[in-house]
Design an enzyme around this catalytic site. Structure first.
Site, PDB file in Angstrom:
ATOM      1  N   LYS A 210       0.793  -1.225   0.143  1.00  0.00           N
ATOM      2  CA  LYS A 210       0.130  -0.074  -0.032  1.00  0.00           C
ATOM      3  C   LYS A 210       0.853   1.317  -0.101  1.00  0.00           C
ATOM      4  CE  LYS A 210      -4.054   1.411  -0.230  1.00  0.00           C
ATOM      5  NZ  LYS A 210      -4.981   1.213  -1.503  1.00  0.00           N
ATOM      6  N   SER A 411      -8.769  -0.321  -4.725  1.00  0.00           N
ATOM      7  CA  SER A 411      -8.852   0.121  -3.479  1.00  0.00           C
ATOM      8  C   SER A 411     -10.488   0.575  -3.262  1.00  0.00           C
ATOM      9  CB  SER A 411      -8.011   1.365  -3.108  1.00  0.00           C
ATOM     10  OG  SER A 411      -7.638   1.428  -1.837  1.00  0.00           O
TER      11      SER A 411
END
Length: 630
Positions: A210, A411
């Site tokens: 991430k 996401s």
């Protein structure tokens, strides 16, 4: 409309009365001028609207001119919906809607009076791979109908050439270039600059891949970022070459061979980039625009009045395309842009706004299925959950729910997709990025440099040592934030597991914030089907047991009165208004792309600080560090 200035009050005299009379005269003059301008605009619209135009006047052997311009979008954004109607910027649209392009090409394929299409891409500014593939597929359907496509450009970048390659004939200006250079590149890293300013990014995340926020805390990409991006970009580039080489009847690997030898080929051609493209068979010929015009006159029918070939423009043909609206239907809702919690105009995804559109569709008995078209890198987890929950409720009501992924559905863009019966992704969609990040920028060192100090009293440690961008973070508060981030990540994985009918542990193996192409995601069980928007529509109809010709209706925010007014007069009338009322400030200069990138990145840092200070002290983001590979 007033015909004379209003009388002044008899009580007013002297200086006060004079000011009142002057103000009244000025106010009357202003209103009179505005009314006259309105009447003039209305007159222009009426005259233009009465003029013969559009598809109804088509003659035999007409050529469709597809002059694509601006950004290719799923839905006009904010004020650009109005800007697109008024055709400002010298008739070049700031945005072009994907569905309009596809609908016009498909309608032209069925129209016996249209014999060919001319594709002009010089004004095309941006568009992702999945979007380009939708248009390319429509072009293939046009060719399958036995019709010809001719593409021309003064130069072709990678997105323009992707479309041009699907034409039977591709022509390039003698001074032009076909710029194929591959995907990937460099981004800015601000750690050292922020250190000099005395600003700390303080990134908290869940998921080792991430990397949204990494640009603020590092001086270079991490090994995880490089690993992820290599796998992603190699997959996208393979898909790009796998599309253009067969379309141009080029040998596999020939494009890479030319790119690898261009430092030799270009000097050998005397610096003539157009000749290099011709020799590589990337184009079929070298022509100026007037030579292209003569070629099309020779191929079709001459328009004697205008000294050109018989033609119809994209916008005039669009005005004649009327998709079916009656009967049971599929409702399409667009989710394009960054996801925010509350309300947002088109161009951003408002959690409440989009959820309300879905609610409207699910409570309408006419709509038997809902198709959510997603083109979003994510944003607010809460906003994403609002949307996912509404889709879940639609399923409980017996509606079929299908997701169609566009250029990016990562996401938060993946989060909203977890409430569907079926997820359809393009092979070159960027998706996944199941992870969460939070950022708490502080500037205590900057305060020290400026000799500015803070002080005060608070009743609790949380009030005293909670988030304050002027002060260093308390380790206890960082623990709170990390716990919140981890909780959202756990919830994200659990919902993904339930949606994909697997376990959170299995999801974690392909999550960790890592991005995938649509094809890679399919191989890992994150999507159900690879296909186009049309395939998603077929799935929505099939699941709802609708007829193949059932209507597809877009559920969108209500148009403003001025938008409805302009739409009533069509594209030509709107252009006429634009010429009359075009504001000069729209042509003001803008900074270069590099400066805009820096401005955007640093503004995001400021926005994060502002968001975090209001309401909850923990502001997580389900957002990917996704950039347009083209």
């Amino acid at each position: 409309m007033n015909s004379m200035p209003p009388p002044t009050s008899p009580e007013r005299n002297g200086f006060t009365g004079l000011v009142a009379r002057l103000y009244g005269a000025l106010d009357w003059s202003r209103r009179f001028a505005m009314n006259m301008i309105f009447l003039l605009i209305l007159l222009i619209l009426v005259v233009v609207a009465m003029a013969p135009s559009g598809k109804g006047g088509l003659q035999e052997k007409t050529t469709l001119v597809m002059n694509l311009s601006g950004r290719l979008v799923e839905q006009y954004t904010g004020n650009n919906r109005l800007m697109a109607l008024t055709r400002q910027f010298d008739d070049a649209d700031p945005e072009t809607q994907l569905r309009d392009v596809v609908n016009v090409i498909d309608a032209a394929a069925r129209d016996p009076k249209i014999i060919r299409m001319v594709l002009l891409t010089d004004d095309l500014q941006s568009g992702g791979l999945a979007t380009l593939r939708e248009i390319a597929m429509a072009m293939d359907r046009f060719r399958a109908a036995g019709k010809e496509i001719v593409a021309w450009g003064s130069e072709f970048d990678q997105r323009r050439y992707f479309l041009a390659a699907h034409a039977q004939q591709v022509y390039l200006h003698p001074m032009g270039i076909v710029m194929l250079e591959g995907f990937g590149g460099y981004r800015n890293y601000y750690r050292n600059a922020l250190d000099k300013l005395g600003v700390s990014a303080n990134v908290v995340r869940a998921g080792k891949f991430k990397n949204y926020g990494e640009t603020y805390l590092a001086t270079a990409p991490s090994k995880e970022t490089l690993e992820s991006e290599k796998y992603l970009y190699d997959g996208l580039w393979e898909g790009y070459l796998g599309a253009i080489e067969p379309a141009r009847k080029l040998a596999p690997g020939s494009v890479m061979k030319t790119i690898n030898q261009v430092d030799v080929l270009l000097p050998a051609a005397g610096g003539d980039a157009a000749k290099v493209a011709l020799d590589a068979k990337w184009v079929d010929g070298i022509k100026t625009k007037d030579e292209l015009r003569q070629l099309l006159i020779d191929k079709g029918e001459k328009d004697e009045e205008n000294k050109t070939f018989r033609q119809v423009s994209f916008h005039d043909d669009l005005a004649a395309v009327k998709p079916a609206q009656a009967g049971d239907a599929v409702a399409v809702v667009i989710a394009e842009g960054e996801i925010v919690e509350g309300n947002a105009p088109a161009g951003r995804v408002g959690g409440r706004t989009t959820a309300e559109l879905i609610r409207k569709a699910r409570n309408d008995d006419r709509f038997k299925s809902i198709l959510l078209r997603v083109n979003s890198p994510g944003g607010s987890p809460l906003g994403s959950e609002y949307i996912r929950r509404e889709l879940e409720l639609a399923k409980k009501q017996g509606k079929a729910v299908v997701i169609s992924m566009g250029d990016v559905a990562a996401s938060g863009g993946y989060w909203v997709s977890m409430g569907a019966d079926e997820v359809v992704a393009d092979p070159l969609t960027v998706t996944g990025s199941i992870g969460v990040v939070g950022m708490l920028p502080t500037g205590e060192k900057a305060m020290d440099k400026l000799s500015i100090h803070t002080g005060g009293y608070a009743t609790t440690w949380l009030r005293e040592n909670g988030y304050d961008p002027r002060r260093p973070l308390d380790p206890r508060f960082v623990k709170l934030v990390q716990a919140g981030i981890d909780h959202i990540y756990t919830d994200f994985k659990a919902k993904a597991a339930a949606s994909r009918k697997t376990t959170p542990e299995k999801i974690d193996e392909v999550a960790q914030g890592r991005v995938w192409t649509g094809k890679q995601a399919k191989d890992r069980g994150l999507v159900d089907t690879l296909g186009f928007f049309t395939d998603a529509v077929k799935a929505a109809k099939s699941r709802a047991k609708l007829a193949e010709d059932a209507a597809v209706v877009y559920i969108e925010p209500e148009k403003t009165k001025i938008e409805k007014f302009l739409e009533a007069f069509g594209a030509s009338g709107a252009r006429a208004i634009a010429k009359f009322v075009e504001p000069s400030w729209l042509h003001a200069g803008v900074p270069g792309q590099a400066a805009r990138d820096i401005q955007r990145d640093l503004q995001w840092l400021v926005d994060i600080s502002d968001r975090t200070r209001g309401g909850s002290p923990i502001k997580a983001l389900a957002h990917c560090l996704c950039t347009d590979p083209l």
